[in-house]
Design an enzyme around this catalytic site. Structure first.
Site, PDB file in Angstrom:
ATOM      1  N   ASP A  34      15.663 -10.479   4.904  1.00 19.58           N
ATOM      2  CA  ASP A  34      15.495 -11.899   5.330  1.00 19.58           C
ATOM      3  C   ASP A  34      16.738 -12.643   4.990  1.00 19.58           C
ATOM      4  OD1 ASP A  34      13.200 -11.153   6.140  1.00 19.58           O
ATOM      5  OD2 ASP A  34      12.204 -13.027   5.884  1.00 19.58           O
ATOM      6  N   LYS A  73      15.531  -3.579 -10.484  1.00 10.90           N
ATOM      7  CA  LYS A  73      15.415  -4.608 -11.700  1.00 10.90           C
ATOM      8  C   LYS A  73      15.011  -3.752 -12.969  1.00 10.90           C
ATOM      9  CE  LYS A  73      15.795  -8.503 -13.540  1.00 10.90           C
ATOM     10  NZ  LYS A  73      17.048  -9.577 -13.565  1.00 10.90           N
ATOM     11  N   ASP A 118      12.156  -6.696   1.652  1.00  5.50           N
ATOM     12  CA  ASP A 118      11.584  -7.737   1.969  1.00  5.50           C
ATOM     13  C   ASP A 118      12.398  -8.779   2.100  1.00  5.50           C
ATOM     14  OD1 ASP A 118       9.918  -9.188   3.716  1.00  5.50           O
ATOM     15  OD2 ASP A 118       8.174  -9.558   2.311  1.00  5.50           O
ATOM     16  N   TYR A 121       3.275  -4.180  -2.899  1.00  3.29           N
ATOM     17  CA  TYR A 121       2.267  -4.050  -1.581  1.00  3.29           C
ATOM     18  C   TYR A 121       1.310  -3.038  -1.497  1.00  3.29           C
ATOM     19  CZ  TYR A 121       5.930  -7.032   0.591  1.00  3.29           C
ATOM     20  OH  TYR A 121       6.828  -8.210   0.982  1.00  3.29           O
ATOM     21  N   ASP A 145      18.930  -9.570  -8.768  1.00  2.00           N
ATOM     22  CA  ASP A 145      19.306 -11.023  -8.822  1.00  2.00           C
ATOM     23  C   ASP A 145      20.889 -11.121  -8.509  1.00  2.00           C
ATOM     24  OD1 ASP A 145      19.480  -9.607 -11.082  1.00  2.00           O
ATOM     25  OD2 ASP A 145      19.098 -11.368 -12.412  1.00  2.00           O
TER      26      ASP A 145
HETATM   27 MG    MG Z   1       9.847 -10.456   5.717  1.00  2.00          MG
END
Ligand code: MG
Ligand code: NAI
Length: 334
Positions: free
Chosen positions: A232, A171, A228, A123, A204
């Site tokens: 969700d 990861k 993120d 980001y 994962d």
């Molecule tokens: Mg989001």
């Protein structure tokens, strides 16, 4: 106590006024100021986050943000306002709890919190194209300082809330330099909290377990992008995006925002679920202003409203209520 309120776009204009109405009932001493940001603001003023809005946010320290519409293709002069806001406020840790609420869409027993690093990773926006546009490159940046900050927030929160396990998600097996550093620093911070169990999972595998058995998680500590996505996923167990709150914390600053976006498909119809916005406000009251009683009052009133079978349409009710009717019911219970 001052609060900068930015509704943004779409259902931001519906769920954020609902939260402000509830705020006036539970914490009337908080002074509320309004500012504009988002896509509509960009079309009107040429800026998605005008200086006045940014300055007001910085002056207040606390921000309640709805959501902004952002196109998935580059637009000259446009950037995602909330990403800039997080960066300017230096809110480095986002708290995204997923707790069971009494709705048919939620998974009983789920009580986890994702603590997501908020200032870096992919980001940072270091992007360019090569090869005459045939290759797109985005840099992933992880620093020791940002990781220490978010890890401290995560472990202090676990400590304060009596949570017994922190799962560090990364990861590092592939991204040895960036995620490897995150892992190393997070483990170092974890060692300062020997009474809290630390485990680590590859992202994962964490996604697999999030689907298979969300009850195995207590607190997840992870870089920006994984946070993120995983938050969700967790929101689905919490009952859906309409119920998922978040609070981003920095040093002396906080940004409360529902996890969902501006939902253009339902905007302007008075059917959006304001629960995520109300619960985000409750997090702000509890973890930023330390007005625990006021925050808990909101959470209880929302819970009792849902227990009484009063739902908006996203919950799948036979007779759904409108956004305003839901907030009326919450205010009655307050
Ligand atoms: Mg989001
Ligand atoms: P979204 O979260 O806006 O909507 C996804 C689905 O969930 C839609 O079907 C929507 O109707 C539903 N939904 C979301 N919130 C709801 C609520 N409170 N009550 C009832 N139903 C709700 O995500 P989407 O569709 O991917 O993005 C739409 C726009 O929002 C895009 O322009 C995107 O850039 C923006 N967005 C902004 C965010 C922010 O400013 N923080 C975060 C995510 C998306």
């Amino acid at each position: 106590m001052e609060l900068c309120v930015i509704e943004g776009d779409g259902i931001g204009h519906e769920v954020i006024p609902a939260a402000v109405r509830v705020l006036r009932l539970v914490a009337p001493d908080v002074q509320v100021h309004h500012a504009e940001a988002g896509w509509d603001c960009f079309e009107k003023t040429g800026s998605p986050l005008p200086e006045e809005a940014l300055n007001l946010a910085l002056r207040c320290g606390a921000v309640l943000f709805g959501a902004a519409a952002s196109p998935s293709y580059p637009v000259d002069g446009y950037y995602v306002p909330v990403v800039r806001l997080r960066r300017e406020l230096k809110t480095y840790a986002a708290l995204r709890p997923a707790r069971y609420l009494p709705v048919p869409t939620a998974r009983r027993g789920v009580d986890l919190i994702v603590v997501r690093e908020m200032t870096e990773d992919l980001y940072v926006g270091h992007e360019h194209t090569e090869d005459e546009g045939r290759t797109g490159v985005s840099e992933k940046v992880i620093t020791r300082e940002a990781t220490e900050n978010v890890a401290h927030q995560a472990y202090l929160l676990a400590d304060r809330e009596g949570r017994s396990k922190v799962t560090i998600v990364h990861k590092a097996s592939v991204l040895v330099q960036s995620d490897g550093l995150f892992r190393k620093v997070a483990l170092e911070v974890g060692a300062e909290f020997p009474h809290i169990t630390t485990e680590e999972l590859l992202v994962d595998t964490a996604a697999y377990w999030m689907v298979k058995d969300p009850l195995r998680f207590d607190l997840i500590l992870t870089p920006n992008l994984y946070g993120d996505i995983l938050s969700d996923m967790a929101a689905a167990w919490g009952g859906g995006l309409g119920l998922a709150p978040s609070l981003s914390l920095g040093d002396g600053v906080a940004l409360a925002e529902p996890v969902h976006g501006c939902a253009p498909d339902i905007a302007g119809k008075n059917i959006a679920n304001p629960t995520a916005a109300l619960m985000s406000l409750a997090l702000l009251l509890r973890y930023y202003w330390h007005l625990d009683a006021a925050g808990v009052r909101i959470e209880d009133a929302v819970r009792r409203t849902l227990e009484d079978g009063i739902y908006t349409a996203d919950i799948g009710a036979v007779e759904p209520v409108s956004t305003t009717a839901f907030v009326d019911a919450v205010c009655d219970r307050l």
